[in-house]
Design a protein around this motif. Sequence first.
Motif, PDB file in Angstrom:
ATOM      1  N   TYR A 224      -8.224  15.754   4.568  1.00 38.47           N
ATOM      2  CA  TYR A 224      -9.298  14.944   3.998  1.00 38.47           C
ATOM      3  C   TYR A 224      -8.859  14.480   2.610  1.00 38.47           C
ATOM      4  N   GLU A 225      -9.061  13.207   2.343  1.00 33.68           N
ATOM      5  CA  GLU A 225      -8.653  12.663   1.056  1.00 33.68           C
ATOM      6  C   GLU A 225      -9.736  11.740   0.521  1.00 33.68           C
ATOM      7  N   SER A 226     -10.126  11.970  -0.723  1.00 33.13           N
ATOM      8  CA  SER A 226     -11.091  11.093  -1.381  1.00 33.13           C
ATOM      9  C   SER A 226     -10.354  10.163  -2.333  1.00 33.13           C
ATOM     10  N   VAL A 244     -14.131   3.611  -3.796  1.00 36.75           N
ATOM     11  CA  VAL A 244     -14.207   3.710  -2.345  1.00 36.75           C
ATOM     12  C   VAL A 244     -15.273   4.746  -2.015  1.00 36.75           C
ATOM     13  N   VAL A 245     -16.315   4.317  -1.327  1.00 35.95           N
ATOM     14  CA  VAL A 245     -17.465   5.197  -1.113  1.00 35.95           C
ATOM     15  C   VAL A 245     -17.253   6.176   0.036  1.00 35.95           C
ATOM     16  N   PHE A 246     -16.204   5.989   0.825  1.00 34.03           N
ATOM     17  CA  PHE A 246     -15.957   6.889   1.945  1.00 34.03           C
ATOM     18  C   PHE A 246     -14.599   7.559   1.773  1.00 34.03           C
ATOM     19  N   GLY A 247     -14.442   8.725   2.388  1.00 34.70           N
ATOM     20  CA  GLY A 247     -13.173   9.437   2.353  1.00 34.70           C
ATOM     21  C   GLY A 247     -12.303   9.059   3.541  1.00 34.70           C
ATOM     22  N   THR A 248     -11.065   9.485   3.483  1.00 31.71           N
ATOM     23  CA  THR A 248     -10.110   9.232   4.562  1.00 31.71           C
ATOM     24  C   THR A 248      -9.789  10.537   5.260  1.00 31.71           C
TER      25      THR A 248
END
Length: 400
Positions: A224-226, A244-248
């Motif tokens: 998980y990366e923010s 970026v409002v969502f994580g990857t």
Amino acid sequence: ETFVLEVTGTRAAVSPPVPNWRRPYQIDYQFKTDIFTSRSGKEQRRALRTTPRKKVSFEATPTFGQFRAFNELMASRHNNTIILPEVPRQAVSAVAHGVGDAIMQLTETAPDWAVEGATVVLAYRGQYESRRIQSVAGSQIVFTGVTGLDWPVGTKVHPGISGRLAASVRSRRETNSVAVVGVEMDVTPASEPVIALPAAPASFNGRELFTMKPNWAETPEVTYESMREEIDYQRGRIAIFTPVVFGTRTRRATYTGRTYQDMNLIREHFERMRGQRGEFYMSTGEADITPGPLTPAGSNTIRIYGTQFAAEYEDSTVFKAVAVTYRDGTVQRNVVEDVYPVNDAAGQDSVIQVADVWSQDVSPDNVRIVSWLLVWRHATDTLTIEWLTDRVGQCQMTVQ
């Protein structure tokens, strides 16, 4: 000059190196994608190749006559184009193919790579010969010339892939007439017949649907990366911005195929995506959602105990579809239209509203697992398939 002579009716001058299977027979498929990412996290992706580059590598153990032939190859033809059989792709002869014959009968309909003008390599117990196809009809292949050898029933027919060996070839001498060689060959671009890709086996909501399950013998890894920007003034407080409002979420998993067809489905999927260019739906395969009270068939909601779920997901732009696996093994996928909290006589809960009605009851007793169905893309432009035998293969896929 070629390693396996590309002439009809003549035995190959030397035997090609063949895998010893102590290490996997490996094929790399490599696309090239240009990705521009905005500060908000949106991507513009452009495919710079429509067909992948291809590389074949394996370990061979030439002995005695093959050992001498390999030394001769390195001495005089190292920089020349050679032809090798692509071992996992194969067809089998149904009848004997003798001296003077130009027609070979296969046990099944000729594969898609056996087309007019293609080069193939016949192989049987250390004997090899390259041939060129004149025409194909059903399970019958007609070559441009006759053979000078006898080929019994069970002879294998492989695609002949042409290219050059790596500039540096390393080997280990076991004896003065036995070597272990690491063979690497870059296949010449555009040298193989163009084979039209089939349509995706399954799709959902306008995108391809990838449904193969990973091999849990090799445990999947999820990262998980923010996306955040941090400004440190070197004293006092720091400033953190999150454009970026969502994580990857990046997932790496191993997929295993017991047949060539199984692994070919993954290769075709990767080529349809053109590496990192395309995007597709795939379930997380995890127990992401625990359904609460019974939602009867014909409804278009899932109720979840408590309001915490709604607080976490109601504004998400990523978690917009779900996959419900029922106890009988069937899977129903649905688009999420809304997630919201409710406060009624049944309690304070969360509700997922979906586009289509459920075909069965959604309840803990009737549902095996409810997973998020996310949109993914490949995280790399290279797919490496490792063939453990000439039929069983595996690969690692990294997607985000």
